[in-house]
Design a protein around this motif. Sequence first.
Motif, PDB file in Angstrom:
ATOM      1  N   LYS A   1       5.099   1.607 -11.937  1.00  0.00           N
ATOM      2  CA  LYS A   1       6.384   1.170 -11.412  1.00  0.00           C
ATOM      3  C   LYS A   1       7.345   2.399 -11.508  1.00  0.00           C
ATOM      4  O   LYS A   1       7.691   3.330 -12.520  1.00  0.00           O
ATOM      5  N   LEU A   2       8.051   2.600 -10.386  1.00  0.00           N
ATOM      6  CA  LEU A   2       9.098   3.783 -10.035  1.00  0.00           C
ATOM      7  C   LEU A   2      10.487   3.033  -9.839  1.00  0.00           C
ATOM      8  O   LEU A   2      10.610   1.992  -9.399  1.00  0.00           O
ATOM      9  N   LYS A   3      11.417   3.817 -10.259  1.00  0.00           N
ATOM     10  CA  LYS A   3      12.870   3.315 -10.062  1.00  0.00           C
ATOM     11  C   LYS A   3      13.214   3.672  -8.543  1.00  0.00           C
ATOM     12  O   LYS A   3      13.814   2.830  -8.249  1.00  0.00           O
ATOM     13  N   GLU A   4      12.440   4.597  -8.082  1.00  0.00           N
ATOM     14  CA  GLU A   4      12.565   4.739  -6.584  1.00  0.00           C
ATOM     15  C   GLU A   4      11.493   4.395  -5.816  1.00  0.00           C
ATOM     16  O   GLU A   4      10.192   4.800  -6.021  1.00  0.00           O
ATOM     17  N   ASN A   5      11.638   3.375  -4.875  1.00  0.00           N
ATOM     18  CA  ASN A   5      10.367   2.759  -4.266  1.00  0.00           C
ATOM     19  C   ASN A   5       9.789   3.901  -3.359  1.00  0.00           C
ATOM     20  O   ASN A   5      10.120   4.357  -2.382  1.00  0.00           O
ATOM     21  N   LEU A   6       8.519   3.815  -3.396  1.00  0.00           N
ATOM     22  CA  LEU A   6       7.686   4.786  -2.585  1.00  0.00           C
ATOM     23  C   LEU A   6       7.551   4.364  -1.317  1.00  0.00           C
ATOM     24  O   LEU A   6       7.756   3.069  -1.107  1.00  0.00           O
ATOM     25  N   PRO A   7       7.568   5.328  -0.228  1.00  0.00           N
ATOM     26  CA  PRO A   7       7.888   4.725   1.272  1.00  0.00           C
ATOM     27  C   PRO A   7       6.589   3.726   1.526  1.00  0.00           C
ATOM     28  O   PRO A   7       5.473   3.982   1.048  1.00  0.00           O
ATOM     29  N   LYS A   8       6.571   3.140   2.583  1.00  0.00           N
ATOM     30  CA  LYS A   8       5.707   2.398   3.115  1.00  0.00           C
ATOM     31  C   LYS A   8       5.162   3.364   4.354  1.00  0.00           C
ATOM     32  O   LYS A   8       5.877   4.316   4.614  1.00  0.00           O
ATOM     33  N   ARG A   9       3.617   3.403   4.493  1.00  0.00           N
ATOM     34  CA  ARG A   9       3.113   4.350   5.334  1.00  0.00           C
ATOM     35  C   ARG A   9       2.415   3.471   6.594  1.00  0.00           C
ATOM     36  O   ARG A   9       1.864   2.532   6.368  1.00  0.00           O
ATOM     37  N   ALA A  10       2.715   4.149   7.707  1.00  0.00           N
ATOM     38  CA  ALA A  10       2.067   3.410   9.092  1.00  0.00           C
ATOM     39  C   ALA A  10       0.744   3.924   9.209  1.00  0.00           C
ATOM     40  O   ALA A  10       0.650   5.211   8.924  1.00  0.00           O
ATOM     41  N   PHE A  11      -0.309   3.287   9.847  1.00  0.00           N
ATOM     42  CA  PHE A  11      -1.362   3.920  10.500  1.00  0.00           C
ATOM     43  C   PHE A  11      -1.392   3.791  12.025  1.00  0.00           C
ATOM     44  O   PHE A  11      -0.915   2.721  12.662  1.00  0.00           O
ATOM     45  N   TYR A  12      -1.927   4.623  12.854  1.00  0.00           N
ATOM     46  CA  TYR A  12      -1.943   4.410  14.169  1.00  0.00           C
ATOM     47  C   TYR A  12      -3.370   4.840  14.542  1.00  0.00           C
ATOM     48  O   TYR A  12      -4.227   5.488  14.066  1.00  0.00           O
ATOM     49  N   TYR A  13      -3.609   4.294  15.902  1.00  0.00           N
ATOM     50  CA  TYR A  13      -4.599   4.617  16.781  1.00  0.00           C
ATOM     51  C   TYR A  13      -4.242   5.448  17.858  1.00  0.00           C
ATOM     52  O   TYR A  13      -3.062   5.418  18.115  1.00  0.00           O
ATOM     53  N   VAL A  14      -5.021   6.409  18.211  1.00  0.00           N
ATOM     54  CA  VAL A  14      -4.801   7.702  19.031  1.00  0.00           C
ATOM     55  C   VAL A  14      -5.563   7.555  20.189  1.00  0.00           C
ATOM     56  O   VAL A  14      -6.865   7.441  20.150  1.00  0.00           O
ATOM     57  N   LEU A  15      -4.857   7.639  21.269  1.00  0.00           N
ATOM     58  CA  LEU A  15      -5.536   7.718  22.697  1.00  0.00           C
ATOM     59  C   LEU A  15      -5.089   8.947  23.534  1.00  0.00           C
ATOM     60  O   LEU A  15      -3.907   9.519  23.394  1.00  0.00           O
ATOM     61  N   LYS A  16      -5.844   9.516  24.379  1.00  0.00           N
ATOM     62  CA  LYS A  16      -5.476  10.621  25.245  1.00  0.00           C
ATOM     63  C   LYS A  16      -4.550  10.056  26.358  1.00  0.00           C
ATOM     64  O   LYS A  16      -4.916   8.975  26.800  1.00  0.00           O
ATOM     65  N   LYS A  17      -3.535  10.623  26.477  1.00  0.00           N
ATOM     66  CA  LYS A  17      -2.669  10.226  27.646  1.00  0.00           C
ATOM     67  C   LYS A  17      -2.983  10.538  29.031  1.00  0.00           C
ATOM     68  O   LYS A  17      -4.006  11.552  29.201  1.00  0.00           O
ATOM     69  N   ASN A  18      -2.671   9.676  29.999  1.00  0.00           N
ATOM     70  CA  ASN A  18      -2.986   9.761  31.489  1.00  0.00           C
ATOM     71  C   ASN A  18      -4.518  10.109  31.610  1.00  0.00           C
ATOM     72  O   ASN A  18      -4.796  10.918  32.337  1.00  0.00           O
ATOM     73  N   PHE A  19      -5.292   9.047  30.761  1.00  0.00           N
ATOM     74  CA  PHE A  19      -6.827   9.435  31.106  1.00  0.00           C
ATOM     75  C   PHE A  19      -7.562   7.934  31.248  1.00  0.00           C
ATOM     76  O   PHE A  19      -6.991   6.938  30.662  1.00  0.00           O
ATOM     77  N   ALA A  20      -8.459   7.775  32.120  1.00  0.00           N
ATOM     78  CA  ALA A  20      -9.258   6.664  32.490  1.00  0.00           C
ATOM     79  C   ALA A  20     -10.116   6.412  31.234  1.00  0.00           C
ATOM     80  O   ALA A  20     -11.257   6.799  31.296  1.00  0.00           O
ATOM     81  N   HIS A  21      -9.367   5.401  30.379  1.00  0.00           N
ATOM     82  CA  HIS A  21     -10.458   5.019  29.200  1.00  0.00           C
ATOM     83  C   HIS A  21     -11.422   3.967  29.746  1.00  0.00           C
ATOM     84  O   HIS A  21     -11.248   3.148  30.668  1.00  0.00           O
TER      85      HIS A  21
END
Length: 301
Positions: A262-282
């Motif tokens: 337990k910390l006196k200072e709260n650890l940060p939340k962490r985000a997860f992302y999915y990554v795609l190539k921009k301007n690309f025909a997926h």
Amino acid sequence: MDFKQLEAYVQVIEHASFSKAAEAIFMSQPSVSTYINSLEKELATTLINRSTKEVAPTLAGKIFYENAKELLASKRNIIARIKNLSGNFVGEISILASSVPAQYILPEMLASFTNMHPGISFVVKQADTFEVSHGIAAQKAEIGFSGGIVANSKCEFMEFMTEQMVIIAPHNKGLVDSNEYSLESLLYEHRFISREKGSGTRTQYETFFSEQNIDITKVKSCLCFDNTQSIINAVINGIGISIVSEYAARAFIKKKMVIPLKLKENLPKRAFYYVLKKNFAHSHLIDLFAEYLTNIARKEL
């Protein structure tokens, strides 16, 4: 110009070798050379620099490579869409993922997705957050997963999940889960096991250290690993403390192999992302998978 020429060229560039490209696409080396020569003649330019020991594209070749990859992807997409008009989706999705998504998030998530679409399979390769973005930009995989955002104009990052990071310690080393500690005392008085540079986890906690005015030079770093599992094992063996993904540590905490502090200072939340190539025909399979990830994100809100 035909697709066999494009495939031969792409394989030569990716393997940096005519002979390895020929093996990859089950052709003879002379046939591959003929395809490349005919491409260069048709385009009236040199695509491959043959003056160096290693086969490498010229400037025109680099531009052509990017477009050739997109044309081949479009071809595969069109064929797959026609085959899947019945609604029975069939095909393969290639993934490049950083360690926490690859080891702890994707297995459960992909199991759920493949239960809905059993005809779709996945190939998952692991890399750090930086390599994920650059790999997607270079079309080394169709979709990426990372624990952080890297500045890359060719990629777009979509958040789909968050978690709470956790600081863990070994049992029987004087630290207990019932006490509340300051981050400063833990980092200055105990050995700290870190992730490698380029890791999303490390970027996240180092930003937090800076916000809490932690003097990095006073942190007793003792080991650096390039994967979360090694860090957890090091903590289990009493080497030191560390900050890791809660997803990764959950089973070990439950089994009392490590303890969360337990910390006196709260650890940060962490985000997860999915990554795609921009301007690309997926491909339509990527569209289907992205829709599934978007639904996960909605449930997180």
